[in-house]
Motif scaffolding. Sequence first.
Motif, short mmCIF file in Angstrom:
data_model
loop_
_atom_site.label_atom_id
_atom_site.label_comp_id
_atom_site.label_asym_id
_atom_site.label_seq_id
_atom_site.Cartn_x
_atom_site.Cartn_y
_atom_site.Cartn_z
N ARG A 49 0.83 -1.21 0.00
CA ARG A 49 0.00 0.00 0.00
C ARG A 49 0.86 1.25 0.00
O ARG A 49 0.55 2.23 -0.66
CB ARG A 49 -0.93 0.01 1.22
CG ARG A 49 -2.20 -0.75 1.00
CD ARG A 49 -3.21 -0.43 2.08
NE ARG A 49 -2.66 -0.54 3.40
CZ ARG A 49 -2.93 -1.50 4.26
NH1 ARG A 49 -3.78 -2.43 3.94
NH2 ARG A 49 -2.37 -1.53 5.45
N HIS A 56 3.92 1.61 -1.26
CA HIS A 56 4.47 1.80 -2.61
C HIS A 56 3.41 2.35 -3.56
O HIS A 56 3.70 3.23 -4.38
CB HIS A 56 5.03 0.49 -3.16
CG HIS A 56 6.32 0.08 -2.55
ND1 HIS A 56 7.46 0.83 -2.63
CD2 HIS A 56 6.67 -1.03 -1.86
CE1 HIS A 56 8.45 0.23 -2.00
NE2 HIS A 56 7.98 -0.91 -1.51
N HIS A 57 2.20 1.83 -3.45
CA HIS A 57 1.11 2.29 -4.32
C HIS A 57 0.81 3.77 -4.06
O HIS A 57 0.68 4.56 -5.00
CB HIS A 57 -0.13 1.43 -4.10
CG HIS A 57 -1.30 1.84 -4.92
ND1 HIS A 57 -1.33 1.72 -6.29
CD2 HIS A 57 -2.48 2.41 -4.57
CE1 HIS A 57 -2.48 2.18 -6.75
NE2 HIS A 57 -3.20 2.61 -5.72
N SER A 77 2.76 6.01 -2.72
CA SER A 77 3.91 6.80 -3.13
C SER A 77 3.90 7.04 -4.64
O SER A 77 4.16 8.15 -5.11
CB SER A 77 5.20 6.10 -2.72
OG SER A 77 6.32 6.84 -3.12
N SER A 78 3.56 6.01 -5.40
CA SER A 78 3.50 6.17 -6.86
C SER A 78 2.35 7.10 -7.26
O SER A 78 2.50 7.89 -8.20
CB SER A 78 3.38 4.83 -7.56
OG SER A 78 2.12 4.25 -7.32
N LEU A 79 1.23 7.04 -6.55
CA LEU A 79 0.12 7.95 -6.83
C LEU A 79 0.52 9.40 -6.56
O LEU A 79 0.20 10.30 -7.34
CB LEU A 79 -1.11 7.59 -6.00
CG LEU A 79 -1.86 6.33 -6.40
CD1 LEU A 79 -2.98 6.05 -5.40
CD2 LEU A 79 -2.41 6.43 -7.80
N ASN A 109 3.62 10.63 -6.56
CA ASN A 109 4.60 11.02 -7.58
C ASN A 109 3.92 11.37 -8.91
O ASN A 109 4.30 12.32 -9.58
CB ASN A 109 5.65 9.93 -7.78
CG ASN A 109 6.57 9.79 -6.59
OD1 ASN A 109 6.69 10.70 -5.78
ND2 ASN A 109 7.19 8.64 -6.48
N THR A 110 2.91 10.58 -9.28
CA THR A 110 2.17 10.85 -10.51
C THR A 110 1.43 12.18 -10.42
O THR A 110 1.45 12.97 -11.37
CB THR A 110 1.18 9.71 -10.80
OG1 THR A 110 1.90 8.48 -10.88
CG2 THR A 110 0.42 9.94 -12.09
#
Length: 141
Positions: A103, A105-106, A108-110, A112-113
């Motif tokens: 969760r 990592h998910h 964090s990627s959201l 960053n996007t």
Amino acid sequence: MREYSRTDRVADQIQQELALLIQREVKDPRLGMLTVSAAKVSRDLSYSDVYVTLLGDDSPERIKENLAVLKRAAGFLRSQLARTIQLRHVPELRFHYDESVVRGHHLSSLINTAVADDRKRSAERGDDDSEDGAPGTTPDA
């Protein structure tokens, strides 16, 4: 301030000892690289919920397979814990997959996007970003 309770101390010790025992004593080839991320002990010390994370392949099938291996080894691990931890009754071990890393990592990627999209929109509008990163402000000349 709340003092460090006995259940917290027992949980920490179980977490540390299980991490070593799983690494050194469980010889099942199906068991992947895993870490013991947390342990929680019931108030009466009758059971302990142990949370593990998988390194590398964390597909649902691998997670299920690793949890099955740990469940089958729970009696052995409990007996080994009894040798190292000085308790009258060693808690029953229940293993769970800790999804907090996935969760994290998910999320964090959201984030960053979203930040990249904001910067792209700002650049398309012609806004200059100041050196402190606040959108819509211009540095003094």
